[in-house]
Write a protein that holds these residues in place. Structure first.
Motif, mmCIF file in Angstrom:
data_model
loop_
_atom_site.group_PDB
_atom_site.id
_atom_site.type_symbol
_atom_site.label_atom_id
_atom_site.label_comp_id
_atom_site.label_asym_id
_atom_site.label_seq_id
_atom_site.Cartn_x
_atom_site.Cartn_y
_atom_site.Cartn_z
ATOM 1 N N GLN A 7 55.923 -14.356 43.408
ATOM 2 C CA GLN A 7 55.696 -13.323 44.407
ATOM 3 C C GLN A 7 54.399 -12.542 44.208
ATOM 4 O O GLN A 7 53.625 -12.339 45.151
ATOM 5 N N ASP A 8 54.142 -12.092 42.989
ATOM 6 C CA ASP A 8 52.947 -11.284 42.744
ATOM 7 C C ASP A 8 51.665 -12.115 42.857
ATOM 8 O O ASP A 8 50.630 -11.623 43.319
ATOM 9 N N VAL A 9 51.758 -13.366 42.459
ATOM 10 C CA VAL A 9 50.592 -14.260 42.560
ATOM 11 C C VAL A 9 50.269 -14.546 44.027
ATOM 12 O O VAL A 9 49.095 -14.515 44.447
ATOM 13 N N PHE A 10 51.302 -14.811 44.806
ATOM 14 C CA PHE A 10 51.091 -15.070 46.236
ATOM 15 C C PHE A 10 50.550 -13.820 46.929
ATOM 16 O O PHE A 10 49.678 -13.908 47.803
ATOM 17 N N ALA A 11 51.040 -12.657 46.528
ATOM 18 C CA ALA A 11 50.540 -11.402 47.096
ATOM 19 C C ALA A 11 49.040 -11.258 46.838
ATOM 20 O O ALA A 11 48.281 -10.835 47.726
ATOM 21 N N GLN A 12 48.606 -11.633 45.653
ATOM 22 C CA GLN A 12 47.186 -11.552 45.326
ATOM 23 C C GLN A 12 46.371 -12.553 46.149
ATOM 24 O O GLN A 12 45.231 -12.257 46.547
ATOM 25 N N PHE A 23 43.260 -9.554 53.415
ATOM 26 C CA PHE A 23 44.271 -8.615 53.920
ATOM 27 C C PHE A 23 44.370 -7.373 53.045
ATOM 28 O O PHE A 23 44.113 -7.413 51.832
ATOM 29 N N GLN A 24 44.778 -6.272 53.657
ATOM 30 C CA GLN A 24 44.992 -5.024 52.950
ATOM 31 C C GLN A 24 46.444 -4.567 53.132
ATOM 32 O O GLN A 24 47.180 -5.139 53.929
ATOM 33 N N ALA A 25 46.821 -3.550 52.372
ATOM 34 C CA ALA A 25 48.191 -3.014 52.411
ATOM 35 C C ALA A 25 49.211 -4.134 52.196
ATOM 36 O O ALA A 25 50.249 -4.196 52.856
ATOM 37 N N VAL A 26 48.901 -5.040 51.277
ATOM 38 C CA VAL A 26 49.766 -6.187 51.014
ATOM 39 C C VAL A 26 50.960 -5.760 50.164
ATOM 40 O O VAL A 26 50.810 -5.052 49.166
ATOM 41 N N GLU A 27 52.137 -6.193 50.558
ATOM 42 C CA GLU A 27 53.355 -5.898 49.812
ATOM 43 C C GLU A 27 54.363 -7.009 50.035
ATOM 44 O O GLU A 27 54.205 -7.830 50.935
#
Length: 204
Positions: free
Chosen positions: A171-176, A183-187
């Motif tokens: 999850q955290d890797v894909f978010a990065q 993209f911004q405000a990624v969560e």
């Protein structure tokens, strides 16, 4: 409002988006409702024409063919045919895990979105709770392929499903990766302990 649903040939997400728009419109003034519906365009893009045919059939069964809101397009998530900055929203459900180059798909999502447009991705992901993870791994690698062989006579496809989930970025890797695409405000939000995750981002 123009929305693009990628890898959504069966129409599941597109139908939900349309109903959501209708729900919001019904709460507004009648004139606003007519205007919103008239401007609504939902594009369903899928690389598999058979999936698109299933979606078209389901749309007919639901009575959606009486309007021109839905547009079915055969296309590749890594090379979309839509113009730059042409979409207000982009969704992809259980599809980005199967693209060859995730970075290209994310770059295309960013390209076709307007400023202020939102990216949403629903995907099978990684369980983080240790005890739950052990149970989930056992179920995934031992039960799912066996059931696939017994019920569908196709163990290999179900084995691929399990392995593709494990190979997909955490999850955290894909978010990065989403951040790296611009993209911004990624969560992200985990569902069922991480069996499924929803990632979102804005093009600002």
């Amino acid at each position: 409002m123009k929305h693009l649903d990628v890898a959504g040939g069966t129409g599941d997400i597109a139908f939900r988006v349309l109903e959501s728009i209708r729900g919001v419109s019904h709460k507004a003034m009648h004139d606003s409702f007519a205007e919103t519906e008239g401007q609504t365009q939902i594009f369903i893009c899928d690389i598999n024409p058979n999936m698109l045919n299933i979606g078209k059939k389901r749309a007919t069964e639901r009575g959606y063919t009486k309007n021109s809101y839905l547009h079915w397009v055969e296309g590749d998530a890594e090379a979309l045919s839509f113009e730059d900055g042409s979409m207000d929203g982009y969704t992809i459900g259980f599809g980005i895990r199967n693209v060859t180059h995730i970075e290209k798909a994310l770059a295309e999502a960013y390209r076709v979105l307007k400023q202020g447009g939102r990216f949403l991705c629903l995907e099978l992901s990684h369980v983080e709770l240790p005890i739950f993870k052990e149970l989930y791994d056992y179920y995934s690698f031992s039960i799912i392929p066996t059931m696939g062989e017994l019920v569908a006579g196709d163990k290999e496809s179900y084995q691929y499903l399990v392995e593709s989930i494990r190979q997909f970025p955490k999850q955290d890797v894909f978010a990065q990766m989403i951040v790296d695409a611009g993209f911004q405000a990624v969560e992200y939000e985990n569902l069922v302990g991480g069996v499924v995750a929803i990632h979102s981002g804005l093009k600002l």
